[in-house]
Design a protein around this motif. Structure first.
Motif, PDB file in Angstrom:
ATOM      1  N   ALA A  82     -14.266 -19.039 -10.735  1.00  0.00           N
ATOM      2  CA  ALA A  82     -15.535 -19.553 -10.218  1.00  0.00           C
ATOM      3  C   ALA A  82     -16.731 -18.761 -10.716  1.00  0.00           C
ATOM      4  O   ALA A  82     -17.781 -19.327 -11.015  1.00  0.00           O
ATOM      5  CB  ALA A  82     -15.512 -19.549  -8.684  1.00  0.00           C
ATOM      6  N   GLY A  83     -16.595 -17.455 -10.832  1.00  0.00           N
ATOM      7  CA  GLY A  83     -17.743 -16.628 -11.184  1.00  0.00           C
ATOM      8  C   GLY A  83     -17.912 -16.353 -12.658  1.00  0.00           C
ATOM      9  O   GLY A  83     -19.020 -16.096 -13.127  1.00  0.00           O
ATOM     10  N   THR A  84     -16.797 -16.413 -13.420  1.00  0.00           N
ATOM     11  CA  THR A  84     -16.870 -16.013 -14.826  1.00  0.00           C
ATOM     12  C   THR A  84     -16.210 -16.993 -15.788  1.00  0.00           C
ATOM     13  O   THR A  84     -16.229 -16.771 -16.992  1.00  0.00           O
ATOM     14  CB  THR A  84     -16.197 -14.640 -15.003  1.00  0.00           C
ATOM     15  N   ILE A 131     -12.273 -11.949 -21.047  1.00  0.00           N
ATOM     16  CA  ILE A 131     -13.692 -11.601 -21.179  1.00  0.00           C
ATOM     17  C   ILE A 131     -13.848 -10.330 -22.014  1.00  0.00           C
ATOM     18  O   ILE A 131     -14.698 -10.253 -22.904  1.00  0.00           O
ATOM     19  CB  ILE A 131     -14.341 -11.422 -19.791  1.00  0.00           C
ATOM     20  N   GLU A 132     -12.992  -9.321 -21.760  1.00  0.00           N
ATOM     21  CA  GLU A 132     -13.060  -8.078 -22.519  1.00  0.00           C
ATOM     22  C   GLU A 132     -12.703  -8.310 -23.988  1.00  0.00           C
ATOM     23  O   GLU A 132     -13.328  -7.749 -24.892  1.00  0.00           O
ATOM     24  CB  GLU A 132     -12.125  -7.037 -21.897  1.00  0.00           C
ATOM     25  N   GLN A 179     -15.486  -7.783 -27.242  1.00  0.00           N
ATOM     26  CA  GLN A 179     -15.342  -6.947 -28.425  1.00  0.00           C
ATOM     27  C   GLN A 179     -15.495  -7.773 -29.705  1.00  0.00           C
ATOM     28  O   GLN A 179     -16.130  -7.339 -30.680  1.00  0.00           O
ATOM     29  CB  GLN A 179     -13.976  -6.252 -28.406  1.00  0.00           C
ATOM     30  N   ARG A 180     -14.899  -8.966 -29.701  1.00  0.00           N
ATOM     31  CA  ARG A 180     -14.973  -9.823 -30.886  1.00  0.00           C
ATOM     32  C   ARG A 180     -16.414 -10.228 -31.168  1.00  0.00           C
ATOM     33  O   ARG A 180     -16.866 -10.213 -32.311  1.00  0.00           O
ATOM     34  CB  ARG A 180     -14.099 -11.058 -30.686  1.00  0.00           C
ATOM     35  N   ARG A 201     -24.596 -11.509 -18.958  1.00  0.00           N
ATOM     36  CA  ARG A 201     -24.696 -10.085 -18.592  1.00  0.00           C
ATOM     37  C   ARG A 201     -23.570  -9.276 -19.249  1.00  0.00           C
ATOM     38  O   ARG A 201     -23.783  -8.174 -19.757  1.00  0.00           O
ATOM     39  CB  ARG A 201     -24.586  -9.927 -17.075  1.00  0.00           C
ATOM     40  N   GLU A 202     -22.373  -9.845 -19.223  1.00  0.00           N
ATOM     41  CA  GLU A 202     -21.208  -9.118 -19.718  1.00  0.00           C
ATOM     42  C   GLU A 202     -21.194  -9.023 -21.245  1.00  0.00           C
ATOM     43  O   GLU A 202     -20.878  -7.974 -21.814  1.00  0.00           O
ATOM     44  CB  GLU A 202     -19.941  -9.811 -19.227  1.00  0.00           C
TER      45      GLU A 202
END
Length: 432
Positions: free
Chosen positions: A63-65, A72-73, A77-78, A103-104
């Motif tokens: 729901a949030g991401t 996500i990590e 990096q990519r 943001r991330e």
């Protein structure tokens, strides 16, 4: 006018395309083709350079991401390694998901709706088309105003017509968007009235309307240009045509005569059409809604041609196209078919009178298509006798111009004519 992207950099924006492959029972499209279409959408927008693309399996959405923490990590990096500035996510992204991913990843995020809005913004040419896209974009932007940017809060109140004490920038932006939406709707009301006048004027032109519809990049504009001699923009690009174009065309009749029609080229359809753009489509598809015959142009060489055809039919139904209007399927780009696929297509076309194999590129199959279109428009014709006064020269000329007169006899009171015409032609004649 750029609506979502606001960069003024001279260089190209480095973009990455992600297709979230969400495992649902409703999934119809193969992810590799969906990704290919998303990349083609990105390529249709000037100023972008697609550095890479990928399919991201997604057992379930967060729901949030949207994506899980590990993914996500990995993507972070990519994107950093490739110096990506913009990520295009081929699907819906909620405002909260967009904010958190931006943001991330420290990049701009654009979802499928935002990208299509960008393309429409870049392509709209008519006044109404521009207004409809602006309205859709404002409605989309309004949902993006989430309470994230606390540094934009106003610390002091203003005048009554500006906002009360403690009004946040988000509230001010939302109010400004609402005012802009109201203003654009008023402008659209004026353009709609103008369009109604133009439609009334066209109704006096005694020609049936044949509309070309189809999935984007199916070859409608190439076909339209070959049939009409027009010079509509033709590119191997999604949404190359946005605003509708109309031209007069003569269809051959069995008796050696010709039936004059108005042919309309329209914006291409696409799957998962953003709801904000339905109104814009409706405005540009007015000729389809009032068409006497629809030619559904399909890229028969595309691996997803059946799914594309299903999407086109669904959108036509959503737009309110009368199901009673006859539809001929134009299986275009036969020149791209392998021999065995071509043989299969020919067998299907032989069994179905509503299917025509064509190549808009070299003109193959177009004579048969035009003859059948003329026959459809003449189908349901009735033969009647009418009498015209000698003073009705304009009406008499109209009948002969339509080539519906079978016999004419001059009497003491005027002209007695035997005519064979369609219900549309009869209705047009009665409006003269």
């Amino acid at each position: 006018m750029k609506i979502i992207l606001e960069t003024e950099d001279v260089g190209l924006t480095r973009a990455w395309v992600i297709h979230p492959d969400i495992k649902t029972a409703e999934r119809r499209r193969l992810p590799e083709f969906a990704l290919g279409e998303a990349v083609a959408l990105a390529a249709a927008l000037p100023g972008l350079e697609v550095i890479g693309s990928e399919i991201t399996p997604l057992p379930k959405t967060r729901a949030g991401t949207l994506f899980g923490t590990g993914k996500i990590e990995e993507l972070k990096q990519r994107l950093k390694d490739e110096e990506i500035e913009l990520v295009l996510i081929d699907g819906p992204v909620t405002p909260v998901q967009q904010r958190n991913l931006e943001r991330e990843w420290k990049v701009k995020i654009l979802d499928r709706t935002g990208l299509i809005l960008e393309i429409f913004s870049d392509r709209a040419a008519t006044r109404e088309g521009v207004l409809q896209v602006e309205l859709a974009a404002l409605s989309y932007q309004r949902t993006r105003l989430v309470r994230a940017w606390t540094h934009l809060e106003r610390q002091r109140g203003g005048l009554g017509f500006v906002g009360g004490p403690g009004e946040t920038q988000i509230e001010a932006d939302r109010r400004a968007i609402d005012e802009a939406i109201t203003r654009i709707r008023r402008q659209l009301e004026k353009t709609v009235k103008t369009r109604e006048l133009h439609r009334a004027a066209r109704a006096k032109v005694p020609y049936p309307v044949v509309a070309l519809v189809g999935y984007t990049n199916a070859g409608k504009s190439t076909l339209f240009n070959r049939l009409t001699g027009a010079e509509v923009l033709v590119k191997d690009m999604l949404f190359a045509t946005l605003d509708p174009t109309m031209r007069s065309v003569e269809l051959p009749l069995d008796n050696g005569g010709a039936l004059e029609i108005i042919m309309s080229d329209t914006v291409g359809f696409i799957s998962d059409l953003p709801t904000q753009l339905v109104a814009a489509f409706r405005a540009t598809l007015e000729e389809v809604l009032s068409a006497d015959l629809i030619l559904h142009v399909r890229d028969i060489s595309h691996p997803e041609t059946e799914n594309q055809a299903r999407d086109v039919r669904a959108i036509m139904a959503d737009l309110g196209v009368d199901p009673e209007v006859p539809v001929l399927e134009v299986w275009n780009k036969l020149d791209r078919l392998a021999p065995d696929a071509l043989e299969t297509a020919r067998n299907k076309a032989e069994r179905d009178e509503a299917i025509f194999l064509t190549s808009a590129l070299d003109g193959s199959g177009l004579d048969d298509l035009l003859a059948r279109a003329a026959a459809h428009l003449r189908a349901g014709s009735t033969t009647e006798e009418i009498t015209l006064d000698f003073s009705d020269g304009r009406a008499r000329a109209w009948l002969f111009g339509q080539e519906v007169v079978d016999h004419e006899e001059q009497t003491e009171d005027g002209f007695k004519l035997t005519v064979t015409w369609t219900a549309t032609q009869k209705g047009q004649f009665e409006k003269l």
